[in-house]
Structures are given as C-alpha cells and as structure tokens.
Design an enzyme around this catalytic site. Structure first.
Site, PDB file in Angstrom:
ATOM      1  N   ARG A 171      23.804 -18.182  -7.239  1.00 16.90           N
ATOM      2  CA  ARG A 171      22.592 -17.376  -7.162  1.00 16.90           C
ATOM      3  C   ARG A 171      21.683 -17.793  -8.314  1.00 16.90           C
ATOM      4  O   ARG A 171      22.147 -18.060  -9.424  1.00 16.90           O
ATOM      5  CB  ARG A 171      22.902 -15.879  -7.243  1.00 16.90           C
ATOM      6  CG  ARG A 171      23.477 -15.289  -5.958  1.00 16.90           C
ATOM      7  CD  ARG A 171      22.446 -15.267  -4.845  1.00 16.90           C
ATOM      8  NE  ARG A 171      22.920 -14.636  -3.633  1.00 16.90           N
ATOM      9  CZ  ARG A 171      23.454 -15.282  -2.594  1.00 16.90           C
ATOM     10  NH1 ARG A 171      23.622 -16.604  -2.671  1.00 16.90           N
ATOM     11  NH2 ARG A 171      23.824 -14.627  -1.510  1.00 16.90           N
ATOM     12  N   GLU A 208      13.221 -17.166  -6.393  1.00 17.81           N
ATOM     13  CA  GLU A 208      12.965 -17.734  -5.073  1.00 17.81           C
ATOM     14  C   GLU A 208      12.375 -16.695  -4.114  1.00 17.81           C
ATOM     15  O   GLU A 208      12.684 -15.504  -4.231  1.00 17.81           O
ATOM     16  CB  GLU A 208      14.253 -18.329  -4.484  1.00 17.81           C
ATOM     17  CG  GLU A 208      15.375 -17.366  -4.219  1.00 17.81           C
ATOM     18  CD  GLU A 208      16.607 -18.076  -3.670  1.00 17.81           C
ATOM     19  OE1 GLU A 208      17.002 -17.741  -2.533  1.00 17.81           O
ATOM     20  OE2 GLU A 208      17.159 -18.955  -4.367  1.00 17.81           O
ATOM     21  N   HIS A 253      17.756 -23.405  -0.806  1.00 16.31           N
ATOM     22  CA  HIS A 253      18.788 -22.380  -0.567  1.00 16.31           C
ATOM     23  C   HIS A 253      19.376 -22.544   0.840  1.00 16.31           C
ATOM     24  O   HIS A 253      19.417 -21.594   1.627  1.00 16.31           O
ATOM     25  CB  HIS A 253      18.217 -20.974  -0.746  1.00 16.31           C
ATOM     26  CG  HIS A 253      19.286 -19.923  -0.924  1.00 16.31           C
ATOM     27  ND1 HIS A 253      19.063 -18.725  -1.557  1.00 16.31           N
ATOM     28  CD2 HIS A 253      20.595 -19.896  -0.558  1.00 16.31           C
ATOM     29  CE1 HIS A 253      20.169 -17.994  -1.569  1.00 16.31           C
ATOM     30  NE2 HIS A 253      21.122 -18.685  -0.964  1.00 16.31           N
TER      31      HIS A 253
END
Length: 330
Positions: free
Chosen positions: A249, A278, A296
């Site tokens: 993360r 993000e 991602h």
C-alpha cells in the site's frame, strides 16, 4: 434510464450491488442464486450507491471504493455483508461495520501469485533498467548504444529483503530463490523453522534487513503500525545500490522522503505499484529515470479478476447459507 443491469428472479432472490462493472464470468455462480446489479457504465458514483444501497442485501465494493460511515448507514437494516473485491480492506470503515453488525469479507487467495509476480517483474525492470531503456529507445537520439552504456544490475547472487513474509512474501521468495538470490525477511514474529528452511530464509530486525539487502520488497498491510514504515531514517539505512519495491500500500512509504532519496541517488532505484496519494502520483516520480511505475495493477490479470469474483461470490453465498467458512475480516 436504468443505472444498472441485473440478473436473477427479482421476487425470490436476495439482491447484491456491485460498485464496478467487473468481468461477469467470475460472478456466474452468484447470479444463479441472487439478483446481481452491475453499473451500466464503468462504476456507480458515490451518490448512486447512496441511493441504491437501501434496497440491497449485500454490497461488493472494489478496493478503490471508499466505504465510510455514510455508505454503511445507507444500507439501513437490510445490508448484511460487504464482500470486498480485494485483499486489502483499508477502504472500509471496519469498526463502524462491526457496530452495525455488518460482516466484511475479502479475497486473499487469488491475489497471492499475481502480486508476487508483479513484484518480481518490477524488481527485474528496475535492476535491468527495462522501462527506462524502452522509453528512451522510442525517442530520436534518446539512447546511446555501446558496450558500457545502459548498464544495469544483476539480481543473481544478490540479497532480497522481504518485509512481510506472509503468503505473498513467500511466493516472491520462491521466485527469488529460483533466481539465485539469498532471502532475508522481517516479520513481527519469526516463521516456523521448516518454512525458513524451505526458502533458505533468515529472519532479521528491520534495520538490519535494510542495511543488508540489495532489494527490499514490501508486503505488509496498511495499519497504524505500518503507516510510513519506510521513511527517511529507514531509507538512509539502505545501500546506495539498493532497489525498493512496493506492491503493498502506498502510505507504507513516506513518498516525499522517497522522492528526495531517489533525487539524491542515495538508493539505486524504486519500483512502485502503489502510491501514497493515488491515483495522484508525485510529479517528480514521473520525471525520474531510476523509478519504474505501475498503476496499482498487481492483481490485474484476467485470471485473477475472475478468481476474485468467484471468491466474492462464494463468501456471499456461504454467508446467506449460514456457513462460517468464509474470508471474514471482522
């Protein structure tokens, strides 16, 4: 105009709302048992979810959809389960879901191999400067050819430090071991000896791991304890030739500290699939040659997406059947 497409017998089946238009193949079993509503467009807006949720028994958000108090309250007394489409669940207010007696589940198993595969791909790309050279080859006079030009690093014989030796970390360890790398790892608790022996892995304190590793790969969940786990002090312990990989993360790494270290060339490179803010990416990261970036998409394979949908479906079906063998988060 209809906001969603549905399947199932409306009178007899419980209703499931899916936040995003996902691949339908993996939801085939769920659609046999429930009425399932998908958005006609790519995603439902937050306001649409708030309007629709009161008439549904189950909600399937993706890991990009924030399920906060207002969303949970919109389910009123009917919503019984939030079946997250993803292994991470920091997008959901778990404590509030508990207070509302709503079950939260996730999809851990399908993400193991694709995430480890992504981490290994990013590691290779950073070490061998694949993305940088590809980018420059597309520009006129963007790359100089030569025996001593565009030199990267080999991974063979190097030490990889895996921070978080769970199932994804162990899957990466298996790949790294096959590539001739030495494995060191950090967990809050050591793994059983038979698992350490399987990967020829050595446990280290985090500071020692950072100092010893040629590659550091992060595989921890985002918690209060892991927020900014890697900051300027931790980065200063890494070798100037080291590579940092993050497929966990974004906020596990202090991104501003990382940018400064990369600019000053105090580590060799970073390869990132996740970002602290993000989908906003730091503009300086976008300009650096010693950074490999991915959107991602560590689990973004057709196979993984369908497997995740099958597990979401299984969690919902088993829950309403009164079974307890589900991927319970809370």
């Amino acid at each position: 105009m209809n906001l969603f497409s549905t399947s199932g017998n409306l009178k007899e089946k419980k209703r499931v709302l899916v936040s995003t238009r996902l691949l339908r193949e993996g939801f085939s079993q769920l659609e046999e048992h429930f009425e399932v509503a998908f958005p006609e467009n790519e995603v439902f807006s937050r306001n649409e979810i708030l309007q629709l949720l009161p008439s549904f028994d189950a909600f399937v958000p993706t890991f990009q959809f924030k399920v906060d108090k207002d969303i949970i309250d919109a389910g009123q007394d009917r919503l019984k389960i939030i079946a997250n489409f993803g292994v991470g669940y920091n997008n959901i207010d778990i404590d509030y879901a508990c207070r509302k007696n709503i079950l939260v589940t996730n999809t851990p198993d399908p993400v193991i191999e694709p995430t480890a595969e992504q981490a290994f791909a990013l590691m290779l790309a950073a070490a061998r400067r694949v993305a940088e050279c590809d980018r420059k080859l597309r520009l006129k006079d963007g790359l100089k050819w030569g025996v001593l030009e565009n030199l990267g690093q080999t991974l063979y014989g190097k030490t990889i430090g895996i921070v978080g030796m769970g199932r994804i970390g162990q899957s990466l360890a298996r790949r790294a071991l096959a590539n001739g790398m030495k494995i060191v790892y950090y967990n809050r608790t050591k793994l059983p000896l038979d698992i350490e022996n399987l990967y020829q892995a050595e446990w280290m304190e985090l500071d020692n791991l950072l100092s010893a590793s040629d590659v550091v790969s992060l595989h921890v969940p985002l918690t209060n304890e892991t927020f900014h786990l890697i900051d300027s002090k931790k980065l200063a312990r890494m070798k100037t030739t080291a590579i940092l990989i993050n497929t966990a993360r974004g906020p596990v790494v202090n991104e501003l500290d990382l940018v400064k270290v990369l600019k000053d060339r105090r580590i060799y490179a970073a390869a990132l699939d996740v970002y602290e803010f993000e989908p906003i990416i730091n503009q300086e990261l976008l300009q650096m040659d010693n950074v490999v970036l991915a959107p991602h998409n560590g689990t973004a394979t057709i196979e993984a997406r369908n497997d995740m949908a099958r597990l979401v479906s299984q969690n919902i079906i088993r829950y309403f059947a009164g079974r307890t063998d589900i991927n319970r988060v809370n």
